[in-house]
Design a protein around this motif. Structure first.
Motif, PDB file in Angstrom:
ATOM      1  N   LYS A  78       0.829  -1.204   0.000  1.00 42.49           N
ATOM      2  CA  LYS A  78       0.000   0.000   0.000  1.00 42.49           C
ATOM      3  C   LYS A  78       0.862   1.253   0.000  1.00 42.49           C
ATOM      4  CE  LYS A  78      -3.487   2.415   2.792  1.00 42.49           C
ATOM      5  NZ  LYS A  78      -4.283   2.375   4.045  1.00 42.49           N
ATOM      6  N   GLU A  79       1.922   1.264   0.802  1.00 44.60           N
ATOM      7  CA  GLU A  79       2.783   2.437   0.881  1.00 44.60           C
ATOM      8  C   GLU A  79       3.575   2.630  -0.417  1.00 44.60           C
ATOM      9  OE1 GLU A  79       4.232   5.897   2.653  1.00 44.60           O
ATOM     10  OE2 GLU A  79       2.567   4.571   3.217  1.00 44.60           O
ATOM     11  N   VAL A  80       4.027   1.538  -1.004  1.00 40.51           N
ATOM     12  CA  VAL A  80       4.749   1.623  -2.287  1.00 40.51           C
ATOM     13  C   VAL A  80       3.840   2.212  -3.356  1.00 40.51           C
ATOM     14  CG1 VAL A  80       5.718   0.239  -4.163  1.00 40.51           C
ATOM     15  CG2 VAL A  80       6.412  -0.203  -1.799  1.00 40.51           C
ATOM     16  N   LEU A  81       2.600   1.750  -3.442  1.00 39.11           N
ATOM     17  CA  LEU A  81       1.667   2.270  -4.443  1.00 39.11           C
ATOM     18  C   LEU A  81       1.384   3.756  -4.207  1.00 39.11           C
ATOM     19  CD1 LEU A  81      -0.820  -0.739  -4.639  1.00 39.11           C
ATOM     20  CD2 LEU A  81       0.783  -0.012  -6.425  1.00 39.11           C
ATOM     21  N   PHE A  82       1.285   4.155  -2.953  1.00 37.69           N
ATOM     22  CA  PHE A  82       1.094   5.574  -2.630  1.00 37.69           C
ATOM     23  C   PHE A  82       2.276   6.402  -3.132  1.00 37.69           C
ATOM     24  CE2 PHE A  82       2.276   8.976   0.345  1.00 37.69           C
ATOM     25  CZ  PHE A  82       1.170   9.823   0.215  1.00 37.69           C
ATOM     26  N   LEU A  83       3.478   5.961  -2.851  1.00 41.04           N
ATOM     27  CA  LEU A  83       4.681   6.703  -3.245  1.00 41.04           C
ATOM     28  C   LEU A  83       4.794   6.822  -4.767  1.00 41.04           C
ATOM     29  CD1 LEU A  83       7.207   5.129  -0.710  1.00 41.04           C
ATOM     30  CD2 LEU A  83       6.320   7.477  -0.657  1.00 41.04           C
ATOM     31  N   LEU A  84       4.440   5.755  -5.471  1.00 39.88           N
ATOM     32  CA  LEU A  84       4.508   5.781  -6.933  1.00 39.88           C
ATOM     33  C   LEU A  84       3.407   6.657  -7.516  1.00 39.88           C
ATOM     34  CD1 LEU A  84       5.185   1.998  -7.648  1.00 39.88           C
ATOM     35  CD2 LEU A  84       6.846   3.870  -7.654  1.00 39.88           C
ATOM     36  N   ASP A  85       2.197   6.515  -6.992  1.00 33.92           N
ATOM     37  CA  ASP A  85       1.056   7.273  -7.509  1.00 33.92           C
ATOM     38  C   ASP A  85       1.268   8.770  -7.351  1.00 33.92           C
ATOM     39  OD1 ASP A  85      -1.805   7.288  -8.476  1.00 33.92           O
ATOM     40  OD2 ASP A  85      -2.068   8.309  -6.541  1.00 33.92           O
ATOM     41  N   ARG A  86       1.877   9.189  -6.233  1.00 31.52           N
ATOM     42  CA  ARG A  86       2.098  10.612  -5.970  1.00 31.52           C
ATOM     43  C   ARG A  86       3.423  11.127  -6.540  1.00 31.52           C
ATOM     44  NH1 ARG A  86      -1.516  12.217  -1.867  1.00 31.52           N
ATOM     45  NH2 ARG A  86      -3.311  10.799  -2.021  1.00 31.52           N
ATOM     46  N   TYR A  93       6.575  10.311  -5.742  1.00 35.76           N
ATOM     47  CA  TYR A  93       7.685  10.487  -4.808  1.00 35.76           C
ATOM     48  C   TYR A  93       8.906   9.648  -5.178  1.00 35.76           C
ATOM     49  CZ  TYR A  93       4.502  12.953  -1.655  1.00 35.76           C
ATOM     50  OH  TYR A  93       3.626  13.845  -1.113  1.00 35.76           O
ATOM     51  N   SER A  94       8.683   8.556  -5.885  1.00 38.02           N
ATOM     52  CA  SER A  94       9.798   7.690  -6.243  1.00 38.02           C
ATOM     53  C   SER A  94       9.438   6.896  -7.493  1.00 38.02           C
ATOM     54  CB  SER A  94      10.141   6.743  -5.078  1.00 38.02           C
ATOM     55  OG  SER A  94      11.363   6.075  -5.317  1.00 38.02           O
ATOM     56  N   THR A  95      10.348   6.021  -7.907  1.00 35.22           N
ATOM     57  CA  THR A  95      10.134   5.172  -9.080  1.00 35.22           C
ATOM     58  C   THR A  95      10.157   3.708  -8.653  1.00 35.22           C
ATOM     59  OG1 THR A  95      12.498   4.947  -9.567  1.00 35.22           O
ATOM     60  CG2 THR A  95      11.321   6.858 -10.537  1.00 35.22           C
ATOM     61  N   PRO A  96       9.573   2.811  -9.450  1.00 37.25           N
ATOM     62  CA  PRO A  96       9.654   1.378  -9.119  1.00 37.25           C
ATOM     63  C   PRO A  96      11.090   0.903  -8.969  1.00 37.25           C
ATOM     64  CG  PRO A  96       8.037   1.741 -10.854  1.00 37.25           C
ATOM     65  CD  PRO A  96       8.747   3.052 -10.647  1.00 37.25           C
TER      66      PRO A  96
END
Length: 298
Positions: A199-207, A209-212
């Protein structure tokens, strides 16, 4: 309650094949049924391939392949598949209504003594068990990849203690380690830990903040794993990830539990992960498996 020696698996997709592989390694008679023509036969070939790979790697003895030929079969109908077995496992997609329909069909065809397992990632058994006349014999468990040793096991409030005991004994017979969830909760226990990461990874990518790539590099360097969270979501299937997230959202009604727009957009574009050839990475040669990638050379 007797030993579990004969198993029926309803749904011969990725998880059906993984569970069939585990049952054959444990030398259990195993039948497969899928509503899609030819899928069960394809699953048998896939299980044989898994066995051949691990035999070549000396992880399994050569005699396992002969066991597979004798013990693994495809059934032409659900009633035939579940007839006379000790355990039926459904592995259909993560959809409550679909699972309830399938469980009702299993219950109508299986012998009264037969246990029914639902291999779900997130759906509690109490949402499903009353679709049968034997909620005391219905339980959840959650298999991982073919070489994973742990399987989470969870009852619903009506599951009999002897059902859970029989299931744990069955998993140990397969050489697996049951991880018991002692009180029903959406998503099991250790699986919820993974879900919090996801969930946190998807949040960071969606906003943005970072890349896969950077998230996975950081994860792999920290935990010495062969892939990161994005690579693992690709293996699970991004459509499956979305369905799992929707179960959490329906249970909580918390907007923060909704799958983010990024995930919906990737699915809309057909980027489902390994099974479609593209997700966060491109397959069959994902970047994270290439020499030098982890160090940032690519």
């Amino acid at each position: 309650m007797g030993d579990i020696e004969r198993v029926a698996i309803i749904g011969a997709g990725v998880m059906g094949r993984r569970i069939a592989f585990g049952c054959i390694v444990g030398r259990k008679e195993t039948r497969l049924f899928d509503t899609m023509p030819g899928v069960s036969e394809q699953a048998i070939k896939a299980v044989h391939s898994l066995i051949e790979e691990r035999t070549a790697q000396r992880k399994l003895p050569p005699t396992i392949m002969e066991s597979a030929r004798q013990l693994l079969s495809a059934s032409s109908s659900l009633p035939l598949c579940v007839s006379g077995v000790d355990l039926v496992i459904e592995t259909v997609p993560e959809n409550v209504e679909l699972k309830r329909r399938v469980l009702e069909q299993i219950d109508a065809s299986a012998e009264p003594k037969t246990l029914i397992g639902t291999n779900t990632s997130s759906i509690p058994g109490s949402w499903l068990a009353d679709a049968t006349r034997r909620p005391d014999k219905v339980f959840n468990f959650n298999f991982g990849k073919p070489d994973d040793l742990k399987v989470e096991v969870m009852g619903n409030p009506q599951t009999a203690p002897e059902t859970i005991e029989a299931v744990q004994d069955f998993l140990r017979d397969l050489g697996l380690i049951p991880i018991l969830v002692r009180k029903e909760i959406v998503g099991y226990a250790t699986n919820r830990v993974w879900r919090a990461v996801k969930k946190e990874v998807l949040f960071l990518l969606d906003r943005g903040y970072s890349t896969p790539e950077d998230i996975d590099r950081g994860w792999m360097l920290d935990w010495k794993t062969p892939m990161g969270p994005c690579g693992l979501m690709d293996i699970v299937g991004l459509d499956v990830v979305r369905d799992i997230e929707m179960v959490y959202y329906r249970a909580s009604s918390d907007k923060s539990d909704q799958p983010p727009p990024l995930l919906h957009e990737m699915i809309k574009q057909g980027h489902l992960g390994v099974k479609s050839g593209k997700g966060f990475y491109t397959y069959p040669d994902p970047a994270y498996m290439r020499p030098g990638w982890l160090e940032g050379d690519q």
